[in-house]
Scaffold this motif. Structure first.
Motif, short mmCIF file in Angstrom:
data_model
loop_
_atom_site.label_atom_id
_atom_site.label_comp_id
_atom_site.label_asym_id
_atom_site.label_seq_id
_atom_site.Cartn_x
_atom_site.Cartn_y
_atom_site.Cartn_z
N GLY A 19 0.84 -1.20 0.00
CA GLY A 19 0.00 0.00 0.00
C GLY A 19 0.87 1.24 0.00
N SER A 20 0.58 2.18 0.88
CA SER A 20 1.36 3.42 0.92
C SER A 20 2.52 3.35 1.89
CB SER A 20 0.44 4.58 1.31
OG SER A 20 -0.03 4.38 2.63
N SER A 21 2.68 2.23 2.62
CA SER A 21 3.71 2.21 3.65
C SER A 21 5.13 2.01 3.11
CB SER A 21 3.41 1.15 4.70
OG SER A 21 3.53 -0.14 4.16
N GLY A 22 5.32 1.27 2.03
CA GLY A 22 6.66 1.04 1.51
C GLY A 22 7.43 0.02 2.33
N VAL A 23 8.59 -0.35 1.84
CA VAL A 23 9.44 -1.32 2.54
C VAL A 23 10.00 -0.70 3.81
CG1 VAL A 23 11.56 -2.68 2.37
CG2 VAL A 23 10.00 -2.56 0.42
N VAL A 24 10.42 0.55 3.73
CA VAL A 24 11.00 1.24 4.89
C VAL A 24 10.11 2.42 5.24
CG1 VAL A 24 13.01 2.42 5.82
CG2 VAL A 24 13.30 0.63 4.10
N ASP A 25 9.70 2.46 6.50
CA ASP A 25 8.91 3.58 7.00
C ASP A 25 9.16 3.70 8.49
OD1 ASP A 25 7.26 5.74 6.91
OD2 ASP A 25 5.41 4.62 6.61
N PHE A 26 8.89 4.84 9.04
CA PHE A 26 9.12 5.06 10.46
C PHE A 26 7.82 5.37 11.18
CE2 PHE A 26 13.03 5.97 8.26
CZ PHE A 26 13.96 5.30 9.02
N GLY A 27 6.69 5.17 10.51
CA GLY A 27 5.40 5.47 11.11
C GLY A 27 4.86 4.31 11.92
N GLY A 28 3.73 4.53 12.53
CA GLY A 28 3.04 3.49 13.28
C GLY A 28 3.43 3.49 14.74
N GLY A 29 2.45 3.24 15.59
CA GLY A 29 2.70 3.15 17.02
C GLY A 29 2.86 4.52 17.66
N PRO A 30 2.77 4.55 18.98
CA PRO A 30 2.92 5.83 19.69
C PRO A 30 4.36 6.33 19.60
CG PRO A 30 2.71 4.02 21.25
CD PRO A 30 2.52 3.44 19.89
N ARG A 70 14.46 11.85 -1.35
CA ARG A 70 13.21 11.80 -2.09
C ARG A 70 12.44 10.54 -1.70
NH1 ARG A 70 16.73 8.89 -4.12
NH2 ARG A 70 16.79 7.57 -5.92
N SER A 71 11.20 10.53 -2.07
CA SER A 71 10.39 9.32 -1.90
C SER A 71 10.72 8.37 -3.04
CB SER A 71 8.90 9.65 -1.97
OG SER A 71 8.52 10.42 -0.86
N VAL A 72 10.70 7.07 -2.75
CA VAL A 72 10.93 6.05 -3.77
C VAL A 72 9.71 5.15 -3.75
CG1 VAL A 72 12.40 4.15 -4.55
CG2 VAL A 72 13.43 6.16 -3.44
N ASP A 73 8.95 5.15 -4.86
CA ASP A 73 7.71 4.36 -4.93
C ASP A 73 7.96 2.91 -4.54
OD1 ASP A 73 6.16 6.48 -5.70
OD2 ASP A 73 6.31 6.05 -7.85
N GLY A 74 7.12 2.43 -3.63
CA GLY A 74 7.19 1.04 -3.19
C GLY A 74 8.33 0.76 -2.23
N TRP A 75 9.18 1.72 -2.00
CA TRP A 75 10.33 1.49 -1.12
C TRP A 75 10.23 2.31 0.16
CZ3 TRP A 75 13.43 -2.41 -0.94
CH2 TRP A 75 14.55 -2.35 -0.15
N THR A 76 10.02 3.62 0.04
CA THR A 76 9.89 4.47 1.23
C THR A 76 8.43 4.79 1.48
OG1 THR A 76 10.20 6.48 -0.09
CG2 THR A 76 12.17 5.52 0.94
N GLY A 77 8.06 4.78 2.76
CA GLY A 77 6.72 5.16 3.16
C GLY A 77 6.67 6.66 3.43
#
Length: 186
Positions: A19-30, A70-77
């Protein structure tokens, strides 16, 4: 204060819909908006073979202010940005060091006049190099999976005191050798 880093290589992503999260992301959780210790991830030969990619959180000021990220489609969230960088050497992996000494146990003492045949076992997390009894080398008769069976025939000392000690191939010497007092049967 330097940040932390993770290095990765040989990563392959197949048939994955993130989806929109990508392979690497730092979101989610408190979490807070503050980044005390920035973490960068270095991907060797990923996302493009022959290149190195640094991925970091958008919460790090240098990432937000640098147009090379930059953002990389499918890689960075949404919480991560990437940039190509000069190749860094892949860090050396840990090289375990054997710093544990072996241990020794006398299993039998057979008397023949003033000589004694002493048998025992020594155990190590690696390989036993040598065993001595009263400083005289014993013969290792079998060794497997860190256990060495050994034997020695020697004259019984006048005090009847025998000390068995082992050393491993890493050079660790037993700290508490087994001491045995043998009665004089003559």
């Amino acid at each position: 204060r330097p940040g932390l880093a993770g290095h990765f290589r040989g990563i392959t992503v197949r048939n994955c819909d993130l989806g929109s999260s990508g392979v690497v992301d730092f979101g989610g959780g408190p979490r807070t908006n503050k980044v005390d210790t920035p973490v960068s991830y270095y991907f060797h030969d990923t996302t493009v073979p022959g290149t190195m990619t640094r991925v970091a959180s958008v919460r790090i000021n240098s990432v937000t202010n640098d147009a090379a990220y930059r953002s990389v489609d499918g890689w960075t969230g949404p919480e991560a940005r990437a940039m190509s960088i000069q190749e860094l050497p892949f860090p050396d992996l840990l090289e375990p060091v054997d710093d544990l000494p072996p241990s020794t146990l006398v299993t039998s003492i057979e008397s023949r006049g003033m000589t004694r045949t002493v048998r025992g076992v020594s155990h190590d997390n690696g390989e036993v190099r040598s065993v001595t009894v009263n400083g005289i080398p014993a013969r290792i008769v079998a060794q497997h999976a860190g256990v060495a069976d050994w034997v020695i025939t020697l004259e019984l000392p006048s005090d009847g005191h025998l000390v068995a000690l082992s050393t491993d191939v890493a050079g660790n010497r037993e700290l508490t050798p087994q001491a045995v007092d043998v009665p004089d049967n003559n």
